[in-house]
Design a protein around this motif. Structure first.
Motif, short mmCIF file in Angstrom:
data_model
loop_
_atom_site.label_atom_id
_atom_site.label_comp_id
_atom_site.label_asym_id
_atom_site.label_seq_id
_atom_site.Cartn_x
_atom_site.Cartn_y
_atom_site.Cartn_z
N GLY A 115 1.18 51.55 -4.35
CA GLY A 115 -0.06 51.47 -5.11
C GLY A 115 0.13 51.41 -6.63
N HIS A 116 1.36 51.60 -7.10
CA HIS A 116 1.59 51.69 -8.55
C HIS A 116 2.62 50.67 -9.02
N ARG A 117 2.73 49.58 -8.28
CA ARG A 117 3.75 48.58 -8.62
C ARG A 117 3.20 47.52 -9.56
N ASP A 118 2.86 47.97 -10.78
CA ASP A 118 2.42 47.02 -11.80
C ASP A 118 3.46 46.97 -12.92
N GLY A 119 4.62 47.55 -12.66
CA GLY A 119 5.71 47.50 -13.63
C GLY A 119 5.68 48.62 -14.66
N LYS A 120 4.55 49.35 -14.75
CA LYS A 120 4.41 50.36 -15.80
C LYS A 120 5.29 51.59 -15.51
N ALA A 121 5.11 52.16 -14.33
CA ALA A 121 5.92 53.32 -13.96
C ALA A 121 7.40 52.94 -13.94
N PHE A 122 7.67 51.76 -13.42
CA PHE A 122 9.05 51.25 -13.32
C PHE A 122 9.69 51.22 -14.71
N ARG A 123 8.97 50.67 -15.69
CA ARG A 123 9.51 50.56 -17.06
C ARG A 123 9.62 51.93 -17.74
N GLU A 124 8.63 52.77 -17.53
CA GLU A 124 8.67 54.09 -18.19
C GLU A 124 9.78 54.97 -17.60
N ASP A 153 18.97 41.47 -18.58
CA ASP A 153 18.15 40.70 -19.52
C ASP A 153 17.27 41.58 -20.39
N GLU A 154 16.55 42.51 -19.75
CA GLU A 154 15.52 43.25 -20.48
C GLU A 154 16.05 44.55 -21.08
N TRP A 155 17.12 45.11 -20.52
CA TRP A 155 17.59 46.43 -20.96
C TRP A 155 18.99 46.38 -21.55
N GLN A 160 19.65 41.67 -12.55
CA GLN A 160 19.40 40.66 -13.59
C GLN A 160 18.40 41.18 -14.63
N TRP A 161 17.41 41.91 -14.16
CA TRP A 161 16.39 42.49 -15.04
C TRP A 161 17.03 43.51 -16.00
N LEU A 162 17.94 44.34 -15.46
CA LEU A 162 18.63 45.32 -16.31
C LEU A 162 19.52 44.62 -17.34
N ALA A 167 18.39 55.59 -6.71
CA ALA A 167 17.24 55.92 -5.87
C ALA A 167 15.91 55.64 -6.57
N MET A 168 15.92 54.64 -7.46
CA MET A 168 14.68 54.28 -8.18
C MET A 168 13.62 53.80 -7.20
N TYR A 169 12.42 54.37 -7.31
CA TYR A 169 11.35 54.00 -6.37
C TYR A 169 9.98 54.19 -7.01
N VAL A 170 9.11 53.21 -6.78
CA VAL A 170 7.72 53.33 -7.22
C VAL A 170 6.83 53.12 -5.99
N LEU A 171 5.86 54.00 -5.78
CA LEU A 171 4.99 53.89 -4.61
C LEU A 171 4.18 52.59 -4.68
N ALA A 192 9.46 55.60 5.25
CA ALA A 192 8.59 54.44 5.40
C ALA A 192 9.28 53.15 4.95
N ASP A 193 10.33 53.27 4.14
CA ASP A 193 10.89 52.10 3.45
C ASP A 193 12.39 52.32 3.27
N ALA A 194 13.20 51.43 3.85
CA ALA A 194 14.65 51.64 3.84
C ALA A 194 15.37 50.94 2.70
N VAL A 246 24.50 51.07 -10.11
CA VAL A 246 25.12 50.20 -9.11
C VAL A 246 24.03 49.83 -8.12
N THR A 247 23.79 48.55 -7.95
CA THR A 247 22.69 48.11 -7.10
C THR A 247 23.07 46.90 -6.27
N MET A 248 22.44 46.79 -5.11
CA MET A 248 22.63 45.62 -4.24
C MET A 248 21.50 44.61 -4.48
N ASP A 249 20.56 44.99 -5.34
CA ASP A 249 19.36 44.19 -5.56
C ASP A 249 19.61 43.26 -6.75
N GLY A 250 19.82 41.99 -6.46
CA GLY A 250 20.19 41.04 -7.51
C GLY A 250 19.12 40.88 -8.58
C1 COA Z 1 11.63 47.89 -7.53
C2 COA Z 1 10.35 48.60 -7.94
C3 COA Z 1 10.70 49.96 -8.54
C4 COA Z 1 9.67 47.71 -8.98
O1 COA Z 1 8.52 48.33 -9.50
P1 COA Z 1 7.20 47.47 -9.69
O2 COA Z 1 6.21 48.32 -10.37
O3 COA Z 1 6.86 46.88 -8.37
O4 COA Z 1 7.66 46.33 -10.67
P2 COA Z 1 6.93 44.90 -10.83
O5 COA Z 1 6.97 44.15 -9.55
O6 COA Z 1 5.61 45.07 -11.51
O7 COA Z 1 7.93 44.26 -11.81
C5 COA Z 1 8.15 44.75 -13.12
C6 COA Z 1 9.32 44.04 -13.69
O8 COA Z 1 10.47 44.54 -13.03
C7 COA Z 1 11.31 43.47 -12.67
N1 COA Z 1 12.11 43.80 -11.49
C8 COA Z 1 13.41 44.07 -11.54
N2 COA Z 1 13.89 44.35 -10.38
C9 COA Z 1 12.88 44.28 -9.51
C10 COA Z 1 12.77 44.47 -8.12
N3 COA Z 1 13.82 44.82 -7.37
N4 COA Z 1 11.58 44.31 -7.54
C11 COA Z 1 10.50 43.99 -8.29
N5 COA Z 1 10.57 43.80 -9.62
C12 COA Z 1 11.73 43.95 -10.22
C13 COA Z 1 10.38 42.31 -12.45
O9 COA Z 1 11.08 41.11 -12.72
C14 COA Z 1 9.28 42.55 -13.44
O10 COA Z 1 9.55 41.93 -14.66
P3 COA Z 1 8.41 40.98 -15.27
O11 COA Z 1 7.21 41.87 -15.47
O12 COA Z 1 9.03 40.52 -16.54
O13 COA Z 1 8.19 39.92 -14.25
C15 COA Z 1 9.39 48.82 -6.76
O14 COA Z 1 8.97 47.59 -6.27
C16 COA Z 1 10.02 49.62 -5.64
O15 COA Z 1 10.01 50.85 -5.66
N6 COA Z 1 10.61 48.96 -4.60
C17 COA Z 1 11.30 49.61 -3.52
C18 COA Z 1 12.60 50.28 -3.92
C19 COA Z 1 13.57 49.38 -4.67
O16 COA Z 1 13.69 48.21 -4.38
N7 COA Z 1 14.26 49.95 -5.70
C20 COA Z 1 14.96 49.17 -6.73
C21 COA Z 1 16.26 48.69 -6.42
S1 COA Z 1 17.46 49.99 -6.19
#
Ligand code: COA
Length: 167
Positions: free
Chosen positions: A81-90, A117-119, A113-115, A75-79, A26-28, A105-109
């Motif tokens: 319906g659950h993109r509130d940052g909680k699953a992502f952070r945990e 700054d925050e990690w 940057q988040w990794l 291969a980090m991915y959150v569905l 569904a998502d590339a 290694v990521t192409m997502d700038g």
């Molecule tokens: C990227 C992904 C895991 C983020 O999860 P999420 O629950 O939507 O995260 P949120 O949008 O609530 O953001 C949470 C925090 O993550 C940060 N973040 C870092 N990278 C991010 C990204 N690529 N997309 C969205 N938020 C990102 C945000 O800045 C945010 O920080 P803040 O709360 O201080 O503003 C999710 O959107 C996803 O699965 N996307 C498709 C796959 C993907 O892009 N994978 C990651 C790159 S390999």
């Protein structure tokens, strides 16, 4: 607030893999992994998943060990319906604790940057991750499907090489 369970121990690996395959279709945004690779990862503690209170998987990340001390996260991915940052952070917290040294290694700038700054990951080079992984990072990408995926990505963006070494 719904509590999530983060684990590498999967009650139903088959349906978890099916969920991941459907999300990939569904998502590339993430380089796809095969059913076989995902099933193997799920059976050997390399697939971390977040489950909701009902036991439904809502997100996942792969931890692919390079050496006894070093792992590559991918291969980090959150569905959606659950993109509130909680699953992502945990998931991130759990995955970064699996080995003393983690490579991302990521192409997502924004993700990079988040990794940083925050990690508190630090930025390195292709050579840096190759050295930290004892060459495994490069060897993995010699598989034809990985090369195709990597080249497809590189045309669109610049890879960022990040590393975390826990004290
Ligand atoms: C990227 C992904 C895991 C983020 O999860 P999420 O629950 O939507 O995260 P949120 O949008 O609530 O953001 C949470 C925090 O993550 C940060 N973040 C870092 N990278 C991010 C990204 N690529 N997309 C969205 N938020 C990102 C945000 O800045 C945010 O920080 P803040 O709360 O201080 O503003 C999710 O959107 C996803 O699965 N996307 C498709 C796959 C993907 O892009 N994978 C990651 C790159 S390999």
């Amino acid at each position: 607030v719904t509590a999530l369970t983060i684990t590498t121990d999967h009650p139903d690996a088959k349906s978890l893999v099916a969920t991941i395959l459907a999300a990939q279709q569904a998502d590339a945004t993430v380089a796809p992994r095969s059913r076989r690779a995902l099933t193997r990862a799920a059976g050997s503690g390399r697939l971390v998943a977040a489950y909701d209170h009902a036991g439904t998987p809502v997100g996942w990340v792969l931890s692919e060990p390079c050496t006894p001390r070093t792992t590559e996260l991918g291969a980090m991915y959150v569905l959606p319906g659950h993109r509130d940052g909680k699953a992502f952070r945990e998931l991130t917290t759990y995955a970064l604790a699996m080995r003393p040294k983690s490579i991302v290694v990521t192409m997502d700038g924004r993700f990079a940057q988040w990794l940083l700054d925050e990690w508190h990951l630090t930025e390195t080079t292709l050579w840096g991750v190759t050295r930290a992984s004892a060459g495994v990072f490069l060897v993995r990408r010699l598989a034809p499907w990985r090369l195709r995926a990597a080249l497809g990505h590189v045309k669109q963006a610049t890879p960022r090489y990040l590393i975390l070494e826990r004290p």
